[in-house]
Design an enzyme around this catalytic site. Sequence first.
Site, short mmCIF file in Angstrom:
data_model
loop_
_atom_site.label_atom_id
_atom_site.label_comp_id
_atom_site.label_asym_id
_atom_site.label_seq_id
_atom_site.Cartn_x
_atom_site.Cartn_y
_atom_site.Cartn_z
N HIS A 1 0.83 -1.19 0.00
CA HIS A 1 0.00 0.00 0.00
C HIS A 1 0.88 1.25 0.00
CE1 HIS A 1 -2.65 3.22 1.59
NE2 HIS A 1 -3.58 2.61 0.87
N ASP B 1 -9.83 4.10 -7.13
CA ASP B 1 -10.16 4.37 -5.74
C ASP B 1 -10.94 5.68 -5.64
OD1 ASP B 1 -10.36 4.63 -3.03
OD2 ASP B 1 -8.23 4.84 -2.64
N CYS C 1 -8.46 1.02 7.33
CA CYS C 1 -7.74 0.71 8.56
C CYS C 1 -8.59 1.05 9.78
CB CYS C 1 -6.43 1.49 8.61
SG CYS C 1 -6.64 3.27 8.35
#
Length: 425
Positions: free
Chosen positions: A195, A307, A361
Amino acid sequence: MKIIEVLASPGLTGFYFDDQAAIKAGAAHDGLAYKGEPLTSGFKAVRQRGESISVILLLEDGQVAAGDCAAVQYSGAGGRDPLFLANEFIPIILEEIAPKLVGQELDSFQRLADLVEHSVRPNGERYHTAIRYGVSQAILDAVAKAKKVTMTEVILQEYNLPLVLEPVPIFCQTGDDRYDNADKAILKRAGVLPHGLINNVETKLGPNGELLLDYVKWLQKRVKELGDQNYRPTLHIDVYGTIGLAFKDNVERMVDYFAELEKAAGPLHLRIEGPMDAGSKQGQIEQLKALRNALRKRGIQVEIVADEWCNTYEDIVEFADQQAADMVQIKTPDLGGIQNTIKAVLYAKKLGIGAYVGGSCNETDCGGRTAVHVALATQPAQMLAKPGMGVDEGYMIVHNEMNRTLEILRHKEKSKTHSQDAFWW
């Protein structure tokens, strides 16, 4: 089996809420916190603790099902729903959602999840995506408990999907600790990494992309040093539009740069998420599509991941229809009910687009485990290790839930075969 009561408890997530507008405007790091005043409505600080709500369903036979309401790290940004704080939304769940669920027969995950998904508040507004997300998790868990099967099996049955007894590659994200955490992911043999959080041109990408290029070279070398000859993870790097900024959205210059990145990564396969941010959905579709076509014309196999501006189920359908990317990130909390994640994976796969069951996250262990069952049933190209940015914890939660479930499903399949053999003559 019916739902007899709905409870709700406040919780914490695996990361933080960050005010993206303030960070983009220059808020500086202060240890783990940020200095400066927040700019996004609802924030009391640029970075504040992530909050969640556990929705608890009590069933007729005494069993308990649960799901966690959570929102992404950059809540309130890019058209997303506002900041999700537990004390503000628990009353809404108990006063408005609970009456819709109490007394309901647990006969269908889709029916009950859609009941909540398509409901509106007394003021006519839809329920926050985080509420729809968590309640749908609890419903899936409840239906699985009522039927005495895994959540994977509920999805397989209701969506008429084939059982595939193979793990889905898990994607570990490093956060800003992109070197030590990449080592962790390599040592754990993660299928996809790192990432990287390349969200600044000057300090992380480099004015000419040189910092990211050096990082990719380091990753390739590190995989070789810490891995073995059979370990070939995919490198997936999120650049938050910085390549477009550095190269002024010039497709030819970006293609040349992608060729350098591909050479540096070899023999590992490379994916780049969010290479540019066009500032609108239609602009993003057009620019991603132009870059993807140019890369293929040059024979460059680096994959483009959508995204930005690809947040909802409807957005994912549009990006897939336009063949605007090689892969779409399906950010689970942003889609509301997890039935929308299921539909998004199946739609993308139908059109030959890679599906990535992502999220944030800033989710919880419960959300991470539920996502495993969605992934095992729908078989996307990869899924995110979540929650958190520490690698070890999120990877453990997702990896172990996946292996537990696969072992259960393999045992059931073996038992079926043995049962059939016993009655063969």
